[in-house]
Scaffold this active site. Structure first.
Site, short mmCIF file in Angstrom:
data_model
loop_
_atom_site.label_atom_id
_atom_site.label_comp_id
_atom_site.label_asym_id
_atom_site.label_seq_id
_atom_site.Cartn_x
_atom_site.Cartn_y
_atom_site.Cartn_z
N GLY A 12 -4.70 0.26 -6.65
CA GLY A 12 -5.33 1.46 -7.47
C GLY A 12 -6.18 2.30 -6.84
O GLY A 12 -6.45 3.49 -7.07
N GLY A 17 -2.11 5.18 -5.99
CA GLY A 17 -2.48 4.29 -7.18
C GLY A 17 -3.65 4.93 -7.86
O GLY A 17 -3.58 4.61 -9.19
N ARG A 36 -9.72 -5.17 -3.98
CA ARG A 36 -10.09 -6.12 -2.88
C ARG A 36 -11.57 -5.91 -2.80
O ARG A 36 -12.20 -4.71 -2.98
CB ARG A 36 -9.23 -5.69 -1.65
CG ARG A 36 -7.98 -5.93 -1.54
CD ARG A 36 -7.39 -6.07 -0.28
NE ARG A 36 -7.21 -4.85 0.21
CZ ARG A 36 -6.33 -4.77 1.44
NH1 ARG A 36 -5.82 -5.81 2.05
NH2 ARG A 36 -6.08 -3.46 1.86
N LYS A 131 12.23 -2.20 1.04
CA LYS A 131 11.74 -1.92 -0.10
C LYS A 131 13.17 -2.33 -1.21
O LYS A 131 12.95 -2.64 -2.39
CB LYS A 131 11.64 -0.29 -0.57
CG LYS A 131 10.29 0.00 -0.04
CD LYS A 131 10.03 1.34 -0.38
CE LYS A 131 8.41 1.80 -0.15
NZ LYS A 131 8.30 3.48 -0.15
N ARG A 135 13.56 -5.07 -4.38
CA ARG A 135 14.46 -4.85 -5.60
C ARG A 135 15.35 -5.99 -5.96
O ARG A 135 15.28 -6.27 -6.94
CB ARG A 135 15.38 -3.51 -5.18
CG ARG A 135 14.75 -2.25 -5.51
CD ARG A 135 15.67 -1.05 -5.45
NE ARG A 135 14.96 0.20 -5.65
CZ ARG A 135 15.78 1.44 -5.80
NH1 ARG A 135 17.03 1.49 -5.85
NH2 ARG A 135 14.84 2.57 -6.24
N1 LIG Z 1 6.83 10.35 -2.05
C1 LIG Z 1 5.78 10.31 -1.22
O1 LIG Z 1 5.54 11.70 -0.75
C2 LIG Z 1 4.81 9.24 -0.74
C3 LIG Z 1 3.62 9.78 -0.35
C4 LIG Z 1 2.73 8.83 -0.03
C5 LIG Z 1 3.05 7.28 -0.39
N2 LIG Z 1 4.13 7.27 -0.80
C6 LIG Z 1 4.35 5.82 -1.45
O2 LIG Z 1 3.74 5.38 -2.32
C7 LIG Z 1 3.36 4.01 -2.38
C8 LIG Z 1 1.76 3.75 -1.95
O3 LIG Z 1 1.16 4.49 -0.94
P1 LIG Z 1 -0.09 4.80 -0.45
O4 LIG Z 1 0.06 6.00 0.43
O5 LIG Z 1 -0.69 5.46 -1.75
O6 LIG Z 1 -0.87 3.53 -0.08
P2 LIG Z 1 -2.35 3.32 0.43
O7 LIG Z 1 -3.22 4.75 0.47
O8 LIG Z 1 -2.24 2.81 1.76
O9 LIG Z 1 -2.96 2.41 -0.54
C9 LIG Z 1 -2.58 1.15 -0.62
C10 LIG Z 1 -3.36 0.33 -1.72
O10 LIG Z 1 -3.11 -1.01 -1.68
C11 LIG Z 1 -4.01 -1.88 -1.76
N3 LIG Z 1 -3.70 -3.12 -1.06
C12 LIG Z 1 -3.10 -3.15 0.17
N4 LIG Z 1 -3.10 -4.53 0.55
C13 LIG Z 1 -3.49 -5.06 -0.50
C14 LIG Z 1 -3.62 -6.53 -0.86
N5 LIG Z 1 -3.31 -7.44 0.13
N6 LIG Z 1 -4.16 -6.81 -1.84
C15 LIG Z 1 -4.68 -6.02 -2.88
N7 LIG Z 1 -4.50 -4.79 -2.66
C16 LIG Z 1 -3.95 -4.03 -1.33
C17 LIG Z 1 -4.90 -1.02 -0.89
O11 LIG Z 1 -6.16 -1.61 -1.30
P3 LIG Z 1 -7.65 -1.08 -0.18
O12 LIG Z 1 -8.17 0.03 -0.78
O13 LIG Z 1 -8.37 -2.37 -0.35
O14 LIG Z 1 -7.17 -0.71 1.02
C18 LIG Z 1 -4.94 0.25 -1.49
O15 LIG Z 1 -5.31 0.39 -2.72
C19 LIG Z 1 4.19 3.46 -1.05
O16 LIG Z 1 5.13 2.83 -1.45
C20 LIG Z 1 4.55 4.73 -0.40
O17 LIG Z 1 5.62 4.60 0.52
C21 LIG Z 1 5.12 8.23 -1.39
#
Ligand SMILES: NC(=O)c1ccc[n+]([C@@H]2O[C@H](COP(=O)([O-])OP(=O)(O)OC[C@H]3O[C@@H](n4cnc5c(N)ncnc54)[C@H](OP(=O)(O)O)[C@@H]3O)[C@@H](O)[C@H]2O)c1
Length: 307
Positions: A12, A17, A36, A131, A135
């Protein structure tokens, strides 16, 4: 499942998130976030967490690597949505949901293209494979799921018009991807979150992929560029890259971010991977059919702020 469900968001505090947490609260669901420990004292993420608290979110301190704690969190809710980053392990979440036995819907962290289709090249190929493996693990565990295929997010693509290495929208030159004819589909992060929250309590989206296809947000690269040119009242100098040149650029790119950006552009704008298929009704549903009432943001309006 009742009208309101208890929803746990894992990840989140991430880019995607945070919008899901807000959409869940807005829809009136009792919302839980696994946070975290380090976030509570982080100067930036601490503010986000504080905002969640003010919105009435239940904050659960934990890490997905801590299985027992994760299991406890999962037992408190009906729905789990994971938005952990690209490479974070989600098998612990699947195992804990299987053991808990109470989860009525799970959304794994995808939020991109359909990982069971298309012909991605590296480094996207390994990301898709990871991914897709998740699934298969969800399906084998018998956990009801919804996969979210949200195509391009506004933040990732529109703030630079998908130009690798750029930090702003182009005003002089632009790299064109091939003939620029294939369309991509664009969704604002807030809308991705709204559709996700609608879907997790919707029986029509159970064990299906929800494809986010807002009809006014289909654009080929040519169409996107002319829209931007019209807004700034200027014709950009176009540098046309062929398929072979893009593949070479992917190989040569020094940062993973640039590689990913180039590969994604290649798949979308040169190969048409977001639009070259019809949704198979046995495995997929279209957001614009299920939720025509969502007043989604348009690319056209969104670009105005950058002029
Ligand atoms: N379609 C698109 O254009 C697009 C663009 C971006 C992302 N995405 C997709 O969206 C998804 C999320 O990506 P994002 O960029 O939002 O990721 P992100 O900003 O890196 O955020 C990851 C989240 O997961 C948490 N996390 C990581 N390891 C963890 C652990 N061991 N325990 C608990 N929490 C943990 C992080 O917590 P911390 O805050 O503590 O680090 C953070 O809240 C991915 O699947 C990505 O491929 C899609």
């Amino acid at each position: 499942m009742g009208e309101k469900s208890k929803i746990l968001v894992i990840g989140g505090t991430g880019n995607m998130g945070r919008f899901i947490v807000e959409a869940s609260v807005k829809a009136g669901h009792p919302t839980f976030v696994l946070v975290r420990e380090s976030n509570f004292t982080d100067p930036v993420k601490g503010k986000l967490v504080e905002n969640f608290k003010n919105l009435g979110v239940t904050l659960l301190s934990g890490d997905i690597q801590d299985y027992e704690n994760l299991l406890k969190a999962i037992k408190l809710v009906d729905v789990v949505i994971s938005a952990v980053g690209r490479s974070d392990n989600q098998y612990n979440i699947i195992a804990a949901m299987k053991e808990a036995g109470n989860i009525k819907r799970f959304v794994p962290s995808e939020f991109g293209m359909n990982v069971d289709a298309g012909h991605p090249i590296e480094p996207a190929k390994s990301g898709y494979a990871l991914k897709a493996k998740i699934r298969r693990a969800i399906e084998a565990a018998g956990i009801p799921y919804t996969y979210i295929s949200c195509n391009c997010s506004f933040g990732f693509f529109l703030s630079t018009l998908a130009q690798p290495g750029a930090t702003d929208l182009p005003r002089e030159k632009i790299m064109m991807f091939g003939d620029g004819q294939h369309q991509g589909i664009f969704n604002k992060e807030e809308d991705i979150a709204t559709y996700t929250i609608r879907a997790v309590v919707d029986p029509r989206a159970m064990n299906k992929t929800l494809y986010l296809r807002p009809p006014n947000n289909f654009y080929s690269f040519n169409e996107l560029v002319s829209l931007w040119e019209k807004k700034i009242g200027k014709t950009l100098e176009k540098i046309y890259a062929t398929e072979d040149q893009i593949i070479q650029m992917i190989e040569d790119a020094s940062s993973m971010e640039d590689k990913v950006m180039l590969v994604v552009n290649y798949s979308i704008f040169m190969k048409g991977e977001q639009t070259h298929f019809d949704i198979d009704p046995s495995s997929g549903v279209d957001s614009s059919v299920l939720y025509p009432d969502v007043d989604y943001a348009t690319v056209d309006k969104f670009l105005d702020q950058f002029v």
